[in-house]
Design an enzyme around this catalytic site. Structure first.
Site, PDB file in Angstrom:
ATOM      1  N   LYS A 142       0.817  -1.214   0.000  1.00 46.55           N
ATOM      2  CA  LYS A 142       0.000   0.000   0.000  1.00 46.55           C
ATOM      3  C   LYS A 142       0.857   1.273   0.000  1.00 46.55           C
ATOM      4  O   LYS A 142       2.069   1.216   0.205  1.00 46.55           O
ATOM      5  CB  LYS A 142      -0.966  -0.032   1.191  1.00 46.55           C
ATOM      6  CG  LYS A 142      -1.940  -1.225   1.177  1.00 46.55           C
ATOM      7  CD  LYS A 142      -2.837  -1.236  -0.035  1.00 46.55           C
ATOM      8  CE  LYS A 142      -4.076  -2.090   0.000  1.00 46.55           C
ATOM      9  NZ  LYS A 142      -4.037  -3.501   0.272  1.00 46.55           N
TER      10      LYS A 142
HETATM   11  C1  LIG Z   1      -5.386  -4.407   0.707  1.00 48.01           C
HETATM   12  C2  LIG Z   1      -6.862  -4.300   0.646  1.00 48.01           C
HETATM   13  C3  LIG Z   1      -7.671  -4.668   1.723  1.00 48.01           C
HETATM   14  C4  LIG Z   1      -7.175  -5.446   2.904  1.00 48.01           C
HETATM   15  O1  LIG Z   1      -6.183  -4.852   3.610  1.00 48.01           O
HETATM   16  P1  LIG Z   1      -5.273  -5.766   4.571  1.00 48.01           P
HETATM   17  O2  LIG Z   1      -4.510  -4.730   5.344  1.00 48.01           O
HETATM   18  O3  LIG Z   1      -4.432  -6.617   3.701  1.00 48.01           O
HETATM   19  O4  LIG Z   1      -6.182  -6.537   5.440  1.00 48.01           O
HETATM   20  C5  LIG Z   1      -9.032  -4.420   1.648  1.00 48.01           C
HETATM   21  N1  LIG Z   1      -9.578  -3.865   0.572  1.00 48.01           N
HETATM   22  C6  LIG Z   1      -8.845  -3.523  -0.496  1.00 48.01           C
HETATM   23  C7  LIG Z   1      -9.534  -2.899  -1.665  1.00 48.01           C
HETATM   24  C8  LIG Z   1      -7.469  -3.753  -0.498  1.00 48.01           C
HETATM   25  O5  LIG Z   1      -6.751  -3.471  -1.592  1.00 48.01           O
END
Ligand SMILES: *Cc1c(COP(=O)(O)O)cnc(C)c1O
Length: 397
Positions: A196
């Site tokens: 992210k």
């Molecule tokens: C990465 C992601 C998540 C989940 O996040 P985590 O921190 O991996 O639990 C949820 N929704 C979207 C759209 C994502 O890209």
């Protein structure tokens, strides 16, 4: 052609993050403590949120958010088919029913007109996903939430530092006019997963109304009325009460140490992302075999993902082959996302057919996410462009 493989999305961790983690490891407190609290406060200031709760993932931020909103069996929550599976899993985890709807063709975000059609007397809330970092049509969603007494829980996993009509995603009320003064209960969930825009390896943040955040905090730590730091620090007390059957998804100070330093760098990270995006969009502007991502005038995208769409009628190859060709040229790529209604669990449980959400299904088949990360050099960006243009030229119909 480049001679080393270009990874799709490696993290950028600097000496500052490493030093902050080491400082935590040398301290007396490594789990949720002073750094997690400070990360929450600094995050609140960064997005302009009323309150924030740091948790162990973006998924958990959504889970405790829904729990704090009181979602349970018999309830329906409306969300998009074009998202990561965990947006929908958390609804199932609480025994509620996810109701999927289709997306808008330009942004691929949840379509408010489809949301309106999906509302029933059992609908409790809407979970918009700001796909790729591009904010959803929040005014329209708030208007529906206000009219039908629904909550809004934003999946803002891609949207850290995105703005909608000048307001940062995660601040509230997000929607001008309708958001203000209405009783719409709203929360936003961020992810700090390794890929992210800001990472703590694993981690997440829930922002929103202080009362809901307090309730979510209790859900995130066994349903205990007092957290461990408050019990074990000098001013603490041994006494606590369990007031609900909570989960265990608090953020550690080791994760928060990473987050504190990453947050300082985020504005420059975002500037670099925009630079890469501008270069891609300029380079692909003349390729009639490609559609570049749109940014509506009222938003600023966080540009988590740069997803091109293939104009398949102009190409002799399909999307899978396109990604293979990229790989053969040492370029990593991905697809965001396989629509939820195509996955066996949801397809079989709810009897979905591919064309139940025709826009999501059609666009899915021509989506390709190109590398967009902070480790890329200008030369790497040019390598991606060269590879893409080489493929579309070679396989032009
Ligand atoms: C990465 C992601 C998540 C989940 O996040 P985590 O921190 O991996 O639990 C949820 N929704 C979207 C759209 C994502 O890209």
């Amino acid at each position: 052609m480049r001679d080393t493989f270009l990874s799709f999305s490696p993290p950028l961790i600097g000496e500052e993050e490493i030093a902050e983690v080491i400082d935590t490891l040398h301290s007396d407190w490594i789990t949720t403590g002073p750094k997690a609290r400070r990360f929450e406060q600094e995050f609140v200031e960064f997005v302009g949120a009323p309150a924030a709760l740091a948790v162990s993932s973006g998924t958990d931020a959504m889970l405790v958010g829904l729990a704090a909103l009181g979602v349970g069996p018999g309830d329906e929550v409306i969300t998009t088919s074009l998202t990561f599976c965990s947006t929908v899993h958390v609804i199932e985890h609480l025994g509620a029913r996810p109701v999927l709807v289709d997306v808008e063709p330009d942004t691929l975000n949840i379509d408010p007109a489809q949301v309106e059609r999906a509302i029933t007397p059992r609908t409790r809330g809407i979970m918009p996903v700001h796909l790729y970092g591009h904010p959803c049509d929040m005014d329209a969603l708030y208007a529906l939430a206000d009219e039908h007494n629904l909550f809004i829980l934003e999946d803002a996993a891609h949207a850290l530092s995105a703005t909608y009509k000048g307001r940062t995603i995660g601040s509230s009320p997000l929607s001008q006019g309708v958001g203000e003064g209405t009783g719409v209960r709203a929360l936003a969930a961020f992810s700090f997963y390794a890929t992210k825009n800001l990472t703590t390896a694993e981690g997440g943040m829930l922002t929103g109304d202080p009362d809901l955040i307090d309730q979510a905090r209790i859900w995130s730590l066994h349903g205990m009325s007092r957290d461990a730091y408050k019990r074990y620090s000098s001013e603490g007390s041994w006494f606590y009460e369990v007031i609900l059957p909570g989960f265990k998804c608090n953020m550690t100070d080791i994760q928060a140490a990473l987050g504190l330093q990453q947050l300082r760098k985020l504005p420059s990270f975002q500037e670099r992302r925009r630079q890469i995006v501008r270069r891609y969009t300029e380079a692909f502007a003349t390729c009639d075999a490609l559609q570049t991502p749109a940014e509506r005038p009222e938003v600023e995208s966080a540009w988590h993902i740069y997803a091109i769409r293939l104009n398949l009628d102009r190409l002799r190859i399909d999307r899978a082959r396109f990604i293979e060709e990229l790989k053969a040229r040492n370029i990593g790529a991905s697809v965001h996302f396989i629509p939820i209604h195509l996955h066996p669990y949801y397809r079989d449980k709810y009897g979905y057919r591919p064309n139940d959400f025709p826009v999501a299904y059609r666009e899915y088949q021509r989506l390709v996410s190109l590398p967009l990360n902070l480790r890329m050099s200008d030369a790497d960006v040019e390598d991606v462009i060269e590879a893409v243009i080489d493929i579309v030229t070679r396989f032009r119909r």
